[in-house]
Design an enzyme around this catalytic site. Structure first.
Site: not given
Lengths: 151, 432
Positions: B331-333
């Site tokens: 994801g956004d990690e």
């Protein structure tokens, strides 16, 4: 033995005119030889078809007159009694003379017999044979010519 | 099964020729010898008969007058040139009258006589007489010297011809064998060469022997096929290798940003930690989460979100050292592994560099400019955790703690952080 010798020599001899019978003349005092020859002939010692006859003659004359019908004359006592006159008279005649001792040939005999340790030996007087007109088988002559004996 | 030792072509050829020639030679010689022997025996008997006849003729008076001396003299004349070994004269009654035996000098003479007795069993005989009455007979035997000489010469001739044949066979078979063996050997060495160097360009020479020429042709076409096959295999192999590489790359990287993915991260981190354990250095880990990513996605669309992720990953990549490692965790990690000097100072410097790199706003494809803000949690091996999963968990927890403190902050892991949130990673699985 002697008879065989006589018969043998006759076998090798041819007479002019081709006589078909042979008369062998023997000294009339020499009965043993006549008897021996007679006996050998009877036994078949002859290998020829020619007739053999035996005749006894007196051989003490110097003339050949009484011997003209003989083809063979055998001198039993030639060593003691060579009889050169008779031999000269018989020369040039077609008569086969056989005697004993080398002297017999010297006096004009055709064949002379000598005794040797191995038996009898035969010698021949070639001149006399040539003059006699007899034809003797060369093989027999060869037999007589050993040891350079020529006469 | 026991395997017999292989036999050379030369030996085969020589053997075959030798057998044939010896056989025929022996056959011919034997035949000729038998014919010659019979002719010679006939001749020998006739000549002995003739000698017997002439001896019978010449010796007749000697037998008649019982003159053994005369007979012996006659025999002496005849015996020398006529090669007579033994003469016996029999009289009319058939008893032996005279016997002559020629002197025998040495082994050769006695051997010859024995041979003569063996081969001519009846002595030559001739009757002695004047044709009507038989006086006796003569019989004689040859001394066998002619016979023996013939046999010796036959043997010598045989030996000589066998020797000549042997020489001829040797020379000829060598020539034939070399015309057979040379091309075969050439083929064999070619095969070895091809096997060793794997170069299929070589070709076999044509041969004057039909079968070997055919074999060379077949071999050449086989080589051609193998060459073709080899190039095909090499091309195929190349394709496979390339496919494999791209597949490997695809499996280890995130398709959107081109950064290593979560699997690659696990692999890399376990290698680095294993190395750090033995060499006793520290490994720093930074867990990064983009702030308000869901909002941006909802407001500007997924394309803008993707562009934002790509830009962020680019800035992260340019901020790290060559030895460091950045991966998209999901994801956004994002996760950054700092090694081999992953101490707190290095982490501090890096977080500062990242913060600076994000000062510049990001331009989206449709023209908007957005400022990006991230929250970071950090942890250090071996102080905060000594396993891969533990280290990531620690950094993750620190990040949650930072979120709680306010977006854009950085928090280093402390044990009490652990109690704050139970375990956010295990539901996602994957790391162990």
């Amino acid at each position: 033995m002697l008879a065989d010798l006589l018969i043998g020599i006759v076998q090798y001899t041819r007479w002019p005119g081709g006589a078909s019978s042979v008369q062998v003349c023997v000294d009339d005092r020499d009965a043993p030889t006549a008897l021996a020859v007679e006996r050998r002939l009877a036994e078949g010692a002859s290998t020829s078809r020619r007739d053999f006859t035996l005749a006894s003659r007196k051989l003490n004359s110097d003339s050949a007159q009484g011997l003209l019908d003989c083809q063979v004359v055998y001198f039993e006592d030639a060593r003691a009694n060579p009889r050169p006159a008779l031999l000269i008279a018989l020369a040039n005649l077609p008569i086969l003379t056989i005697g004993h001792g080398e002297d017999f040939c010297s006096y004009g005999g055709l064949f002379c017999l000598t005794s040797a340790p191995t038996g009898w030996r035969i010698q021949a007087n070639l001149d006399a044979i040539a003059r006699s007109g007899l034809r003797v088988n060369p093989q027999l002559l060869r037999l007589t010519q050993r040891d350079g004996v020529t006469r | 099964m026991k395997r017999e030792a292989p036999i050379g072509v030369a030996y085969l050829v020589r053997n075959a020729q030798w057998r044939v020639t010896t056989f025929s030679l022996l056959g011919i010689t034997l035949l000729m010898a038998v014919i010659g022997f019979y002719a010679l025996r006939e001749y020998e008997s006739r000549s002995m008969e003739l000698a017997a006849r002439s001896l019978a003729f010449a010796g007749e008076p000697a037998l008649r007058f019982n003159d053994k001396v005369a007979m012996r003299e006659l025999i002496d004349q005849v015996v020398g040139p006529a090669q007579i070994a033994e003469i016996a004269v029999f009289d009319r009654e058939g008893t032996e009258w005279l016997r002559y035996e020629g002197p025998s000098h040495g082994v050769i003479d006695s051997t010859a006589r024995r041979l003569e007795r063996l081969l001519i069993n009846v002595p030559a005989t001739a009757p002695m007489g004047d044709g009507q009455v038989t006086l006796g007979r003569v019989s004689l035997r040859s001394d066998g010297r002619t016979l023996m000489r013939y046999m010796i010469w036959t043997g010598v001739a045989l030996l000589l011809s066998i020797t000549l044949t042997a020489i001829a066979v040797f020379v000829y078979s060598r020539r034939v064998a070399s015309s057979l063996a040379r091309p075969i050997n050439a083929l064999a060495s070619l095969t070895r060469q091809v096997r060793k160097s794997r170069s299929f360009e070589h070709r076999a020479e044509p041969s004057t022997v039909l079968e070997i020429d055919g074999l060379a042709d077949d071999f050449n076409s086989l080589l051609g096929e193998m060459h073709h096959q080899q190039t095909l295999i090499e091309a195929h192999h190349d394709n496979l290798r390339r496919a494999n590489e791209s597949l490997k790359r695809a499996s280890l990287h995130d398709p959107l940003t081109g950064l290593p993915n979560r699997g690659y991260l696990g692999q890399h981190l376990s290698e680095v930690i294993a190395c750090a354990r033995t060499q006793a250095f520290q490994v720093g880990l930074i867990f990064i989460d983009m702030d308000r990513f869901k909002e941006i996605n909802d407001r500007h669309g997924h394309a803008a979100g993707d562009a934002l992720l790509v830009e962020l990953s680019e800035r992260l990549r340019s901020s790290i050292r060559d030895s460091d490692f950045v991966a998209r965790f999901g994801g956004d990690e994002f996760v950054i592994v700092i090694s081999p000097q992953g101490d707190s100072l290095a982490i501090e410097r890096l977080t500062e560099r990242i913060r600076v790199s994000l000062d510049r706003p990001v331009r989206l494809p449709e023209g908007h400019e957005l400022s990006v803000s991230i929250t970071m949690g950090t942890a250090i091996f071996p102080h905060h955790a000594d396993t891969v999963a533990g280290l990531i968990r620690a950094a993750d927890h620190a990040m949650y703690r930072a979120k709680a403190m306010g977006r854009g902050s950085v928090v280093t892991f402390t044990p009490d952080v652990d109690k704050l949130s139970p375990d956010p990673i295990s539901p996602n699985g994957g790391l162990s």
